[in-house]
Structures are given as structure tokens and as C-alpha cells.
Write an enzyme that holds these catalytic residues in place. Structure first.
Site, short mmCIF file in Angstrom:
data_model
loop_
_atom_site.label_atom_id
_atom_site.label_comp_id
_atom_site.label_asym_id
_atom_site.label_seq_id
_atom_site.Cartn_x
_atom_site.Cartn_y
_atom_site.Cartn_z
N GLU A 211 41.83 1.95 27.63
CA GLU A 211 42.34 2.72 28.77
C GLU A 211 42.35 1.86 30.03
O GLU A 211 41.54 0.95 30.19
CB GLU A 211 41.49 3.99 28.98
CG GLU A 211 40.01 3.76 29.16
CD GLU A 211 39.62 3.40 30.58
OE1 GLU A 211 40.42 3.66 31.50
OE2 GLU A 211 38.52 2.86 30.77
N LYS B 4 33.59 4.87 45.17
CA LYS B 4 34.93 4.79 45.74
C LYS B 4 35.38 6.20 46.09
O LYS B 4 34.77 7.18 45.63
CB LYS B 4 35.91 4.14 44.76
CG LYS B 4 36.11 4.93 43.48
CD LYS B 4 37.10 4.27 42.53
CE LYS B 4 38.52 4.45 43.02
NZ LYS B 4 39.52 4.00 42.01
N GLY C 86 31.80 -1.28 42.29
CA GLY C 86 30.80 -0.46 41.62
C GLY C 86 31.47 0.32 40.51
O GLY C 86 32.48 -0.09 39.95
N LYS D 127 41.11 -5.59 27.73
CA LYS D 127 40.37 -4.67 28.60
C LYS D 127 39.30 -5.41 29.39
O LYS D 127 39.19 -5.27 30.61
CB LYS D 127 39.75 -3.56 27.75
CG LYS D 127 38.81 -2.62 28.51
CD LYS D 127 39.53 -1.86 29.62
CE LYS D 127 38.59 -0.87 30.30
NZ LYS D 127 39.22 -0.13 31.38
N ASP E 250 32.44 17.38 22.08
CA ASP E 250 31.34 16.68 22.73
C ASP E 250 30.04 17.26 22.19
O ASP E 250 29.97 18.46 21.88
CB ASP E 250 31.41 16.83 24.25
CG ASP E 250 30.60 15.77 24.99
OD1 ASP E 250 31.22 14.85 25.56
OD2 ASP E 250 29.36 15.86 24.99
N ALA F 66 38.16 -6.80 51.65
CA ALA F 66 36.77 -7.22 51.80
C ALA F 66 35.88 -5.99 52.00
O ALA F 66 36.30 -4.99 52.58
CB ALA F 66 36.63 -8.16 52.98
N PHE G 67 43.31 -5.55 45.45
CA PHE G 67 41.95 -6.01 45.25
C PHE G 67 41.58 -7.20 46.16
O PHE G 67 40.78 -8.04 45.81
CB PHE G 67 41.71 -6.37 43.78
CG PHE G 67 41.62 -5.15 42.90
CD1 PHE G 67 40.40 -4.58 42.58
CD2 PHE G 67 42.77 -4.54 42.43
CE1 PHE G 67 40.32 -3.44 41.80
CE2 PHE G 67 42.70 -3.40 41.64
CZ PHE G 67 41.48 -2.84 41.33
N CYS H 105 32.67 0.84 35.18
CA CYS H 105 33.41 -0.16 34.39
C CYS H 105 33.12 -1.59 34.82
O CYS H 105 32.63 -2.39 34.02
CB CYS H 105 34.91 0.13 34.49
SG CYS H 105 35.41 1.67 33.69
#
Length: 447
Positions: free
Chosen positions: A151, A320, A257, A204, A30, A252, A249, A260
Site C-alpha cells: 500500500e 501529522k 514520525g 515499499k 479482526d 524542514a 518532502f 511507517c
């Protein structure tokens, strides 16, 4: 195998640690020295359950290394994974500048034949550009393969998803590269879907767009449920039992968010627009999601009236549970709108506070103690369904708050449980429970 992973972010570091766990020799590179220094000390630069232990374990076994030196990382690698960021530009398209830079660096430091795998989420056609950059700058005698290997790991369960995922997508027209990828992933015993490169890139985007569509769809149904007096929990359960639809999914809430879904849906809309074929369905998905982020502040004003100088307990900052990622989180919109209304915000989150401080500084208060957040609050907003929130005794709202008014953006509680307490409870797509009573605190006042 000797593997290099470019990028120590959520995708790159998880991929590296898990591949090391399979027994491979892995080097993570990195350009941010502070990240590499943290990792060398056994610390991870973000929160992901189980990741820090996996990093420490494989580093101690000498299977996982960290560097900022491209020659050390790429020189002798047999496989190189590209997992750098492709952030959203102002027009919604993907910013590929980091990707182009890392491709140039890889090409100019290669010393042997190598397979280069793209983990980063990229627009269709990007891997062809990667090929062009690599071929232009690599030593001419070396052979390289470029593979699209998107991924599908989720934040909060990334390690589980790596080892027990639904499928592995490998996009390549080269049989030798396909054989190498099959050998790499063989121990996982996960089905490998072989496609051409462009189809792998599209899989993806299409996957994320479809999941985002399910979320916005159920939120639209929730809005209708509120108007007609139905219960979205029962509706979602009923339609989810249809195998053609599925149960996942269909929760409600106040919208999706993360790094992705928001980015990828906008990128796909932009791609369609560039092709002169507007993606109207996905445009509506994004519009609905943006509305959901503001929904609880609207409901608060409808219930309470003016929010001026009201003390708000915001429960949850991360987009999340089980992550410290606040990118695209509904909490960001909620806080901004509360501050605009003149409210005072105390935010609770077990891990995401450092990230939130980078955005809001001292404009709000922070705590890792739910009870401190609730103390003397005029109302509470639940923005993240952390287990600590879901398992909070319901009487804490009546004991600690000035007024036990709870706006639940994640439908954390059963209505039958809430009804046992004198709480005004407003959730998403379900009948509201209203109590026009002010409550006195007890001994918890000393908190």
C-alpha cells in the site's frame, strides 16, 4: 468480487471501505471484538477524514460487513487481503507473528480457490513464507495464489490516495493472479506496475526510505542555514524546482514520525545488516531524525534558560495533521524531555488526545481549545501543522501568553507575518525573531 480483508487498522479498513465503494462485497475481519463492535455501529476505531462516512454508506448498501468469524470471512472469498500489523521489534526488525497467525487461520478456513494479497509491509522474502504456510495447512485440492500488493496510502489523505494514487504495485509470477488483480483495480485507472514478488516487497521499503532520506536531508540543510543566516524556505523552493529533485518532502521541521517511516527505515537497516552490508546512509537518516525530535526543547533552553516550572503550550500531538496517530510523533519526545526538565505541559490537539492519554495519563493537561492551551503559557511549541494552528490569529500569542515566545517545529508562519507582532519566534532553518518583552493579557484572562 467477494473480498475478505484481514485487519481493521488504518490500511485494512481503508482498503475495505474503498473496495466496497467500487461495488465489491467486502468482509473485514479482526480478532479485536471491540473494533468490530464499533464498526458494526458505524464508528471507526481511528480518525481518517471521510472514512467513517464511507464505512456507514457501504454498510448501509450491504456491501461492507464486519466479523470476528474466520469461516464467515474467508470461506467463500475470491480475494483475501492481509493487512495486519508488522510492528517493530527491539532489534529494529519486523515482528511477523501476527502475519504468521493470520496465514494459518486463512489456510485452515479456505473452502474455494483464492488469491491472497499482502498489503502489510513485510521484509523481502516474506511472501514466500506466506506461500509455505498456506500450502502446508490449506485443503490440498484448493488452488491459491499469493500476491505482493503493497500500500502507498498516507494517513490524512488515505481515501484520496486509494482512488487517485500514483501507481499500483502487483508482485506475482502467476499470470492468472495478475489478471485477477488487473480486473480488481481496473475501475481506478491507475497505472499497474507488475514485478516479481521480491521486487514488490522491496519497492515499499525503498519508497519510504527514500522519502525519509529527503526529510533528513532538508533538515541537515536547515541546520546549516541557521548557522550561515540563510532561509531554508527559499533554499527548499529553489532546489525543489529542479525536476530531478522535486518539491515534495522538502519541508524542514522536527522530523518524520508515524507508523511507517520509523519502522520501515529501521527494518531496512536491519535487513542490510543481516546481509553483512551496513546501510550507512539510512543509519544517518535515522540519527538525524532522532536529533530533530529533541531540537525544540534544546532551542527552548537556549532561549529561556531553565524550564523548571515553566508552563508550556504544546500545539499538536499527532505526528501529522488529519490523523490521531501519535506513533513515532515528535510530540512524544518533546513531552518526555519537557517533563524531565520540570516543565508543566498543556497539550492541544483536535483529535489525538485520547491516544496521548494512553501514553502520558494525567502527567500533562489536554485541551481541544488552542486558546486555553496558550493562556498564561511561558512559551509555546508547535509540533503539528494543523490548519487550526496555521490560521490562528497571531495576536492570540501576545494576548494570551505570559510571554509570547513561540518555537515552531513546522514553520507554520511566514516570517514577514510574524514580524508584525511583538513575538519571539524561533523556527527551523530560518532567522530567529527575538523580542525581549513581557506582555500583559487582556480580557481573555477569563478563559
Amino acid at each position: 468480487m467477494k473480498i475478505a480483508v484481514a485487519g481493521a487498522g488504518n490500511v485494512g479498513l481503508v482498503t475495505a471501505a474503498c473496495l466496497a465503494e467500487l461495488g465489491h462485497q467486502v468482509i473485514v475481519i479482526d480478532i479485536q471484538k471491540e473494533k468490530i463492535d464499533m464498526l458494526k455501529k458505524g464508528e471507526t476505531p481511528f480518525f481518517e477524514p471521510g472514512l467513517e462516512d464511507l464505512v456507514k454508506k457501504n454498510a448501509s448498501f450491504d456491501r461492507l460487513h464486519f466479523t470476528t468469524d474466520p469461516m464467515y470471512a474467508y470461506g467463500n472469498a475470491e480475494i483475501i487481503f492481509i493487512a495486519v500489523g508488522t510492528p517493530e521489534k527491539r532489534d529494529g526488525s519486523a515482528d511477523l507473528s501476527y502475519l504468521h497467525a493470520v496465514c494459518f487461520t486463512i489456510a485452515t478456513h479456505l473452502q474455494k480457490d483464492v488469491t491472497i494479497c499482502t498489503k502489510s509491509t513485510v521484509p523481502v522474502g516474506t511472501n514466500n513464507i506466506i506461500k509455505e504456510i498456506i500450502n502446508k495447512y490449506k485443503p490440498s485440492h484448493l488452488k491459491t495464489h499469493v500476491v505482493a500488493n503493497p500500500e502507498f496510502i498516507r494517513k490524512g489523505s488515505a481515501i484520496f490516495d486509494f482512488f487517485l494514487g500514483d501507481r499500483i504495485v502487483v508482485g506475482t509470477e502467476n499470470t492468472e493472479a495478475l489478471s485477477i488483480m488487473k480486473q480488481l483495480y481496473l475501475p481506478l485507472k491507475i497505472p499497474i506496475i507488475h514485478t516479481d514478488i521480491r521486487s514488490a516487497e522491496m519497492i515499499k521499503y525503498a519508497s519510504n526510505a527514500f522519502l525519509a532520506t529527503k526529510i533528513s536531508f532538508i533538515n541537515e540543510i536547515a541546520w546549516i542555514c541557521e548557522k550561515v543566516g540563510a532561509n531554508i524556505d527559499e533554499v527548499a523552493y529553489g532546489i525543489g524546482k529542479d525536476k530531478r529533485i522535486g518539491e515534495s518532502f522538502l519541508q524542514a521541521g522536527i522530523g518524520y514520525g508515524g507508523s511507517c517511516f520509523p519502522k520501515d527505515t529501521k527494518a531496512l537497516v536491519q535487513l542490510a545488516g543481516n546481509l553483512q552490508d551496513p546501510f550507512e546512509l539510512l543509519e544517518s537518516v535515522i540519527k538525524v531524525n532522532n536529533r530533530q525530535h529533541s531540537l525544540l526543547v534544546t532551542k527552548a533552553k537556549e532561549t529561556i534558560g531553565s524550564l523548571w516550572r515553566k508552563k508550556v503550550a504544546l500545539l499538536g500531538l499527532a505526528y501529522k495533521p488529519e490523523t490521531d496517530d501519535i506513533r513515532g510523533a515528535a510530540s512524544l519526545t518533546i513531552i518526555k524531555e519537557l517533563l524531565q526538565e520540570g516543565a508543566t505541559v498543556t497539550a492541544y490537539d483536535p483529535v489525538a488526545i485520547p491516544k496521548a492519554k494512553q501514553v502520558f495519563g494525567n502527567r500533562i493537561s489536554y485541551t481541544t481549545d488552542i486558546q486555553r492551551a496558550l493562556l498564561d503559557a511561558d512559551f509555546a511549541i508547535i509540533a503539528t501543522e494543523w490548519e487550526q494552528i496555521k490560521h490562528l490569529p497571531m495576536d492570540m500569542y501576545t494576548i494570551l501568553m505570559k510571554n509570547a515566545i513561540v518555537l515552531d517545529g513546522r514553520n507554520c508562519y511566514e516570517l514577514s507575518d510574524v514580524q508584525k507582532f511583538p513575538i519571539t519566534y524561533i523556527s527551523i532553518g530560518r532567522p530567529a525573531i527575538i523580542h525581549n518583552v513581557k506582555y500583559e493579557r487582556n480580557a481573555y484572562k477569563s478563559l
